[in-house]
Design a protein around this motif. Structure first.
Motif, PDB file in Angstrom:
ATOM      1  N   TYR A   1      20.650  18.787   6.094  1.00 29.43           N
ATOM      2  CA  TYR A   1      21.679  18.325   5.359  1.00 29.43           C
ATOM      3  C   TYR A   1      21.048  18.680   3.749  1.00 29.43           C
ATOM      4  O   TYR A   1      19.958  18.430   3.414  1.00 29.43           O
ATOM      5  N   ALA A   2      21.828  19.685   3.147  1.00 31.34           N
ATOM      6  CA  ALA A   2      21.525  19.918   1.969  1.00 31.34           C
ATOM      7  C   ALA A   2      22.465  19.591   0.698  1.00 31.34           C
ATOM      8  O   ALA A   2      23.555  19.354   0.878  1.00 31.34           O
ATOM      9  N   ASN A   3      21.758  19.068  -0.399  1.00 31.07           N
ATOM     10  CA  ASN A   3      22.466  18.383  -1.701  1.00 31.07           C
ATOM     11  C   ASN A   3      21.626  19.274  -2.688  1.00 31.07           C
ATOM     12  O   ASN A   3      21.013  18.666  -3.382  1.00 31.07           O
ATOM     13  N   PRO A   4      21.962  20.584  -3.079  1.00 31.31           N
ATOM     14  CA  PRO A   4      21.048  21.271  -3.924  1.00 31.31           C
ATOM     15  C   PRO A   4      21.469  20.949  -5.426  1.00 31.31           C
ATOM     16  O   PRO A   4      20.553  21.412  -6.229  1.00 31.31           O
TER      17      PRO A   4
ATOM     18  N   PRO B   1      24.778  18.651  -8.016  1.00 33.94           N
ATOM     19  CA  PRO B   1      25.867  17.757  -8.235  1.00 33.94           C
ATOM     20  C   PRO B   1      26.816  18.141  -7.387  1.00 33.94           C
ATOM     21  O   PRO B   1      27.348  19.158  -7.676  1.00 33.94           O
ATOM     22  N   GLY B   2      27.229  17.332  -6.598  1.00 34.69           N
ATOM     23  CA  GLY B   2      28.679  17.723  -5.938  1.00 34.69           C
ATOM     24  C   GLY B   2      28.738  18.541  -4.636  1.00 34.69           C
ATOM     25  O   GLY B   2      29.608  18.840  -4.001  1.00 34.69           O
ATOM     26  N   ASN B   3      27.504  19.298  -4.590  1.00 37.40           N
ATOM     27  CA  ASN B   3      27.407  20.034  -3.404  1.00 37.40           C
ATOM     28  C   ASN B   3      26.785  19.663  -2.094  1.00 37.40           C
ATOM     29  O   ASN B   3      25.440  19.353  -2.426  1.00 37.40           O
ATOM     30  N   HIS B   4      27.318  19.612  -1.236  1.00 37.10           N
ATOM     31  CA  HIS B   4      26.714  19.084   0.111  1.00 37.10           C
ATOM     32  C   HIS B   4      27.208  19.840   1.336  1.00 37.10           C
ATOM     33  O   HIS B   4      28.333  20.270   1.518  1.00 37.10           O
ATOM     34  N   TRP B   5      26.188  20.162   1.964  1.00 35.29           N
ATOM     35  CA  TRP B   5      26.549  20.807   3.444  1.00 35.29           C
ATOM     36  C   TRP B   5      25.469  20.507   4.542  1.00 35.29           C
ATOM     37  O   TRP B   5      24.492  19.887   4.212  1.00 35.29           O
ATOM     38  N   LEU B   6      26.060  20.732   5.798  1.00 30.28           N
ATOM     39  CA  LEU B   6      25.054  20.547   6.958  1.00 30.28           C
ATOM     40  C   LEU B   6      25.028  21.669   7.702  1.00 30.28           C
ATOM     41  O   LEU B   6      26.021  22.548   7.962  1.00 30.28           O
TER      42      LEU B   6
ATOM     43  N   GLY C   1      17.901  18.363  -3.265  1.00 29.35           N
ATOM     44  CA  GLY C   1      17.147  18.924  -2.134  1.00 29.35           C
ATOM     45  C   GLY C   1      17.716  19.076  -0.924  1.00 29.35           C
ATOM     46  O   GLY C   1      18.999  19.408  -0.672  1.00 29.35           O
ATOM     47  N   TYR C   2      16.770  18.662   0.138  1.00 28.94           N
ATOM     48  CA  TYR C   2      17.343  18.716   1.590  1.00 28.94           C
ATOM     49  C   TYR C   2      16.676  17.832   2.532  1.00 28.94           C
ATOM     50  O   TYR C   2      15.614  17.493   2.024  1.00 28.94           O
ATOM     51  N   GLY C   3      17.058  17.363   3.524  1.00 34.30           N
ATOM     52  CA  GLY C   3      16.608  16.572   4.417  1.00 34.30           C
ATOM     53  C   GLY C   3      17.158  17.075   6.003  1.00 34.30           C
ATOM     54  O   GLY C   3      18.089  17.888   5.904  1.00 34.30           O
ATOM     55  N   CYS C   4      16.855  16.176   6.851  1.00 32.57           N
ATOM     56  CA  CYS C   4      17.496  16.058   8.074  1.00 32.57           C
ATOM     57  C   CYS C   4      18.487  15.079   8.314  1.00 32.57           C
ATOM     58  O   CYS C   4      18.229  13.915   8.023  1.00 32.57           O
ATOM     59  N   ALA C   5      19.454  15.459   9.036  1.00 36.69           N
ATOM     60  CA  ALA C   5      20.482  14.237   9.131  1.00 36.69           C
ATOM     61  C   ALA C   5      21.472  14.431  10.287  1.00 36.69           C
ATOM     62  O   ALA C   5      21.473  15.649  10.837  1.00 36.69           O
TER      63      ALA C   5
END
Length: 125
Positions: free
Chosen positions: A29-32, A34-39, A82-86
């Motif tokens: 899961y990435a949120n690099p 503001p407002g940008n999110h993807w898996l 940043g990013y994590g695992c989800a």
């Protein structure tokens, strides 16, 4: 009356067959920014939100707990972004389009879950 019921059923069954079932996709899961999110999972990248762009149905309805990555399970690459695992549960289109139709749940996972998965690409950071 029987003909009316049979006719209604004949039209309803194909419509029900076309409904996508919720599935769970797990990966990076990435949120690099503001407002940008993807898996990104083993099948591709799934766009959840883009800054100034359209939002996926249900994405902004998720509770704050869905984004509760603890410090050891979140890699900061741009301030707090940043990013994590989800794992994300919802309805998805095809992998070649990366379309997300609706999101119902997201669960943060330990980074080790994604780093140990040989089918996932390297994390983007």
């Amino acid at each position: 009356m029987f003909k009316t019921a049979a006719l209604a059923l004949a039209f309803a069954l194909p419509a029900q067959a076309g409904l996508a079932a919720d599935v769970m996709r797990c990966g990076w899961y990435a949120n690099p920014t503001p407002g940008n999110h993807w898996l990104t999972d083993r099948d591709g990248s799934w766009i959840l939100s883009t800054q100034g762009g359209p939002e996926v149905s249900g994405w902004f309805d998720l509770p704050a707990e869905a984004f509760a990555f603890d410090g050891s399970n979140w890699i900061e690459t741009n301030g707090s972004y940043g990013y994590g695992c989800a794992c994300i549960t919802g309805r998805f289109g095809t992998a070649d389009t990366g379309e997300v139709i609706h999101v119902t749940r997201m669960t943060a996972l330990p980074l080790s879950r994604c780093t140990a998965d040989p089918d996932l690409p390297a994390a983007e950071g």
